[in-house]
Enzyme design. Structure first.
Site, short mmCIF file in Angstrom:
data_model
loop_
_atom_site.label_atom_id
_atom_site.label_comp_id
_atom_site.label_asym_id
_atom_site.label_seq_id
_atom_site.Cartn_x
_atom_site.Cartn_y
_atom_site.Cartn_z
N ASP A 178 -52.37 11.55 -37.33
CA ASP A 178 -51.70 12.52 -36.46
C ASP A 178 -50.73 11.94 -35.43
OD1 ASP A 178 -53.76 13.72 -37.78
OD2 ASP A 178 -54.70 14.60 -36.02
N GLU A 227 -66.09 7.29 -35.83
CA GLU A 227 -64.86 7.81 -36.45
C GLU A 227 -63.86 6.67 -36.66
OE1 GLU A 227 -63.00 10.83 -34.08
OE2 GLU A 227 -61.58 11.40 -35.65
C1 DGY Z 1 -57.36 17.03 -35.23
O1 DGY Z 1 -57.52 18.15 -34.78
O2 DGY Z 1 -57.51 16.01 -34.57
C2 DGY Z 1 -57.04 16.88 -36.66
O3 DGY Z 1 -56.81 15.57 -37.03
C3 DGY Z 1 -55.90 17.77 -37.05
O4 DGY Z 1 -56.26 18.29 -38.21
#
Ligand code: DGY
Length: 442
Positions: free
Chosen positions: A185, A414
């Site tokens: 992201d 994560e």
């Molecule tokens: C988040 O919300 O962090 C996700 O990666 C977007 O889908």
């Protein structure tokens, strides 16, 4: 005496490994919401596309039925166009923003309106490998093969969607229309292109930063633009052709293209397995075009792959983990694979644990912030197996060893700090557990 000590050490190693495997299975079971797996509790309370595909591979190591169910639930959110959205909102939850009302896609079940790196053909191929001892040993009439065949048809439609809606001119490389589609992201790779996107004027409240330290998450600057893009596409009725022509963000992400290429090659193998020569031929022709498409992403100056900003028609001069993902596709010529391996070795030497998502000797590197530096298990898996496919076994083993050490020392987080090894982001994370089961701890 020496022999006794060696046997004791081996016993301890295998006990530790057995405990980690139990813990990984336990995480997948606890994150199971009755057929689909949430990435982690609260922070991500729905089904995410590529997370799920990796979870399916993790389940396949001990429960084939549950692995297939994961993919079936994911495909229950597929649109008539073939799109498999990046989030399927199977039930309500108020711990995540943006929820289904913000997306406004009017689908049942409710979904987002963009996609994510496609890994489901690779996952299905992996499940079938785990279910059989050889390609011929699964009875075509078996429940597993019947379900796999049904999934195969849906995955085909998904791949046609990528070609039709994200490469309408048939160039061989697909574009993402939102940074979330890349899966990485807030990578610095998007900074310049995202800087051309206006900020939303709608006030909104993020939930992620109430659950995880804000220094591990994307900045507000990025969220304001993520939400602008969602609002724009919602106003365009999520129509692919209108999104394509009106978007202010259109980037050929090298990571997504590489993962799509690998998935398409696995889909071709599935087409052969399911005796579907007509589709196999279409897919082979498309894979050949995709292979050539990678030339548009190769930087001669850097000796590396880079993403391409299609609106400004130039390579984005920011190397990231994605620059190495073409190895995962398994089709790199030797000179390019060798150049990638040598740069990768340099990055790993700069950190204690590889693979950092951004080179530690650059200004963009931020060792705790999501995709701006931390190490991710799934990325390590793809890069390491890609290296192995191209014959770089020592480096492949080194990355695998780092991944196992991170999991052993810091749990199934994560992501991880490449300098300290600290676990970051959400805890008890499904795809890290899956990576442990299917690859790192084997
Ligand atoms: C988040 O919300 O962090 C996700 O990666 C977007 O889908």
């Amino acid at each position: 005496m020496v022999m006794d000590r060696q046997i004791n050490t081996l016993q301890r190693v295998s006990e530790t490994r057995a405990k980690l495997i139990d813990a990984a299975r336990d995480i997948l079971r606890r994150n199971d919401r009755g057929g689909y797996t949430v990435p982690t509790d609260a922070l991500y309370p729905f089904q995410w596309n590529w997370d799920s595909a990796f979870c399916a591979m993790g389940f396949a190591t001990f429960d084939i039925d549950r692995a297939l169910t994961e993919l079936e639930f994911l495909y229950s959110g597929q649109w008539a166009s073939g799109l498999v959205p990046h989030i399927i909102f199977h039930r309500d939850a108020d711990t995540y923003f943006p929820g289904p009302q913000v997306w406004g896609t009017h689908q049942t079940p409710p979904t987002s309106g963009i996609s994510q790196p496609p890994v489901t053909a690779s996952a299905l191929a992996y499940i079938l490998d785990m279910a059989s001892t050889g390609p011929a040993s699964l009875d075509p009439e078996s429940d597993v093969m019947r379900r796999a065949r049904a999934l195969y048809e849906k995955i085909l439609a998904y791949h046609h969607w990528w070609a039709r809606e994200r490469d309408p001119d048939g160039t061989g490389i697909v574009a993402i229309l939102h940074p979330w589609e890349s899966g990485s992201d807030n990578s610095p790779v998007w900074d310049e292109a995202l800087g051309q996107v206006p900020a939303t004027q709608t006030p909104f409240q993020r939930r992620d930063v109430t659950l995880v330290d804000s220094d591990m998450r994307p900045r507000q600057w990025e969220y304001d633009r993520y939400i602008y893009l969602v609002e724009l596409y919602r106003a365009l009725g999520w129509q692919g052709d209108r999104m394509w022509s009106e978007t202010p963000f259109k980037v050929a992400d090298v990571g997504l293209n590489a993962i799509l290429m690998r998935d398409e090659l696995d889909l071709i193998a599935l087409a052969d397995r399911f005796d579907d020569p007509a589709n196999a031929q279409v897919l082979r022709a498309r894979a050949a075009r995709r292979r050539q498409g990678f030339d548009k992403l190769w930087s001669l100056e850097r000796g590396l792959y880079l993403s391409r900003d299609l609106l400004r028609d130039r390579l984005v001069d920011v190397p990231s983990h994605a620059s190495f993902l073409p190895l995962w596709a398994g089709t790199e010529p030797f000179d390019r694979a060798a150049a990638l391996a040598s740069e990768l070795a340099r990055w790993i030497n700069l950190s204690r644990f590889g693979v950092p998502t951004i080179a530690p000797d650059t200004a963009e590197f931020d060792q705790r912030r999501y995709w701006r530096g931390p190490v991710w298990g799934i990325i390590n898996w793809m890069i390491s197996e890609g290296l192995r496919r191209h014959g770089f076994i020592k480096l492949a083993d080194e990355i695998k060893g780092h991944t196992a050490a991170l999991i052993q020392d810091s749990g199934f987080s994560e992501y991880f700090d490449p300098i300290t090894g600290e676990g970051l982001g959400g805890g008890d994370f499904s795809w890290t557990a899956a990576v442990g089961l299917a690859w790192a701890l084997d």
